[in-house]
Scaffold this motif. Sequence first.
Motif, short mmCIF file in Angstrom:
data_model
loop_
_atom_site.label_atom_id
_atom_site.label_comp_id
_atom_site.label_asym_id
_atom_site.label_seq_id
_atom_site.Cartn_x
_atom_site.Cartn_y
_atom_site.Cartn_z
N GLN A 83 0.83 -1.21 0.00
CA GLN A 83 0.00 0.00 0.00
C GLN A 83 0.87 1.26 0.00
OE1 GLN A 83 -2.05 -0.68 3.64
NE2 GLN A 83 -3.63 -1.97 2.73
N HIS A 84 2.01 1.18 0.66
CA HIS A 84 2.89 2.34 0.81
C HIS A 84 3.62 2.70 -0.49
CE1 HIS A 84 5.46 5.18 2.87
NE2 HIS A 84 6.54 4.57 2.44
N LEU A 85 4.08 1.72 -1.21
CA LEU A 85 4.92 1.99 -2.39
C LEU A 85 4.20 2.81 -3.46
CD1 LEU A 85 6.92 -1.34 -2.60
CD2 LEU A 85 7.59 0.82 -1.55
N PRO A 86 2.95 2.53 -3.79
CA PRO A 86 2.27 3.40 -4.77
C PRO A 86 2.15 4.85 -4.28
CG PRO A 86 1.10 1.32 -4.58
CD PRO A 86 2.13 1.35 -3.49
N LYS A 87 1.98 5.05 -2.97
CA LYS A 87 1.96 6.42 -2.42
C LYS A 87 3.29 7.12 -2.67
CE LYS A 87 -1.29 5.74 1.35
NZ LYS A 87 -1.46 5.75 2.80
N MET A 88 4.38 6.37 -2.51
CA MET A 88 5.71 6.96 -2.72
C MET A 88 5.94 7.26 -4.20
SD MET A 88 7.01 7.47 0.21
CE MET A 88 5.35 8.12 0.36
N CYS A 89 5.38 6.43 -5.07
CA CYS A 89 5.45 6.73 -6.51
C CYS A 89 4.68 8.02 -6.80
CB CYS A 89 4.89 5.58 -7.34
SG CYS A 89 5.90 4.10 -7.33
N ASP A 90 3.50 8.15 -6.21
CA ASP A 90 2.72 9.38 -6.39
C ASP A 90 3.47 10.58 -5.83
OD1 ASP A 90 0.66 7.99 -7.61
OD2 ASP A 90 -0.64 7.99 -5.84
N PHE A 91 4.10 10.40 -4.67
CA PHE A 91 4.85 11.49 -4.05
C PHE A 91 5.96 11.98 -4.98
CE2 PHE A 91 8.46 12.99 -1.55
CZ PHE A 91 7.88 14.02 -0.85
N TRP A 92 6.82 11.06 -5.44
CA TRP A 92 7.95 11.47 -6.27
C TRP A 92 7.51 11.94 -7.65
CZ3 TRP A 92 12.01 13.30 -4.29
CH2 TRP A 92 12.42 12.88 -3.04
N SER A 93 6.43 11.38 -8.16
CA SER A 93 5.88 11.87 -9.42
C SER A 93 5.38 13.30 -9.26
CB SER A 93 4.73 10.95 -9.88
OG SER A 93 4.14 11.44 -11.05
N SER A 94 4.75 13.59 -8.13
CA SER A 94 4.28 14.95 -7.86
C SER A 94 5.45 15.92 -7.74
CB SER A 94 3.45 14.98 -6.57
OG SER A 94 2.26 14.25 -6.75
N ILE A 95 6.49 15.50 -7.03
CA ILE A 95 7.65 16.37 -6.80
C ILE A 95 8.43 16.61 -8.10
CG2 ILE A 95 9.90 16.51 -5.64
CD1 ILE A 95 7.70 16.96 -3.67
N VAL A 96 8.72 15.54 -8.81
CA VAL A 96 9.64 15.61 -9.95
C VAL A 96 8.93 15.90 -11.28
CG1 VAL A 96 11.38 14.32 -11.23
CG2 VAL A 96 11.32 14.17 -8.76
N LEU A 97 7.75 15.34 -11.46
CA LEU A 97 7.04 15.52 -12.73
C LEU A 97 5.90 16.54 -12.63
CD1 LEU A 97 6.76 11.79 -13.89
CD2 LEU A 97 8.52 13.48 -14.49
N GLY A 98 5.58 16.96 -11.41
CA GLY A 98 4.51 17.94 -11.22
C GLY A 98 3.11 17.39 -11.42
N THR A 99 2.92 16.09 -11.20
CA THR A 99 1.62 15.47 -11.46
C THR A 99 0.56 15.81 -10.42
OG1 THR A 99 2.21 13.46 -10.27
CG2 THR A 99 2.65 13.51 -12.66
N LYS A 100 0.97 16.21 -9.23
CA LYS A 100 0.05 16.60 -8.15
C LYS A 100 -0.86 15.45 -7.71
CE LYS A 100 0.16 21.36 -9.57
NZ LYS A 100 -0.57 22.56 -9.97
N ARG A 101 -0.39 14.21 -7.88
CA ARG A 101 -1.20 13.06 -7.46
C ARG A 101 -1.09 12.78 -5.97
NH1 ARG A 101 1.09 9.94 -11.85
NH2 ARG A 101 2.09 8.74 -10.21
N TYR A 102 0.01 13.15 -5.37
CA TYR A 102 0.19 12.84 -3.95
C TYR A 102 -0.73 13.70 -3.09
CZ TYR A 102 2.24 12.25 0.66
OH TYR A 102 2.43 11.98 1.99
N ARG A 103 -1.46 13.03 -2.23
CA ARG A 103 -2.33 13.70 -1.28
C ARG A 103 -1.94 13.19 0.11
NH1 ARG A 103 -3.18 16.62 -4.97
NH2 ARG A 103 -5.02 16.67 -6.28
N GLY A 104 -1.26 14.00 0.85
CA GLY A 104 -0.84 13.58 2.19
C GLY A 104 -0.03 14.65 2.86
N ASN A 105 0.28 14.41 4.11
CA ASN A 105 1.07 15.31 4.92
C ASN A 105 2.34 14.57 5.33
OD1 ASN A 105 2.16 16.55 7.32
ND2 ASN A 105 0.27 17.74 7.45
#
Length: 152
Positions: free
Chosen positions: A51-73
């Motif tokens: 469950q955690h790994l897809p969140k980390m993909c979303d996090f780094w995609s948001s940071i590096v690619l600007g996808t804004k998929r990560y939702r979290g604190n």
Amino acid sequence: MTQIADPAAPRAASPDEINIRTLVDTFYDRIRRDDMLGPVFDQILAGRWEQHLPKMCDFWSSIVLGTKRYRGNVMQAHMPLQGLRGEHFNRWLYLFLDTVDRLYEPAAAMAFMTPALRIAQSLQLGLFGWDYVLPPEQQVLLARLQNRPARP
């Protein structure tokens, strides 16, 4: 499905969704096997890694690619971790930066390294207090990013 990096594969010239997944899987595989960090992460993620790994993909995609998929604190997510010290962040940074360096050409690697260092700094100050002094190893890395000498 986990996508661990092939050590013989050429380094990527730029980040994309596929190589970010490879980065996340490879990095967290190293974390899980690490004597210092494995137990720290397992206290929260045991049985929940998939469950955690897809969140980390979303996090780094948001940071590096600007996808804004990560939702979290990010700060809130790290608050439950017990016993964190500067040495844990040093080890995390070493493993992350080394993994990034293995997977990406230098210009692409910087897209990950710069935010990783800043995030580590923010987390430590948030967790340990604003009077906390970053370990010297991290001060040197941050100073290099900012092109200035490290504070003694």
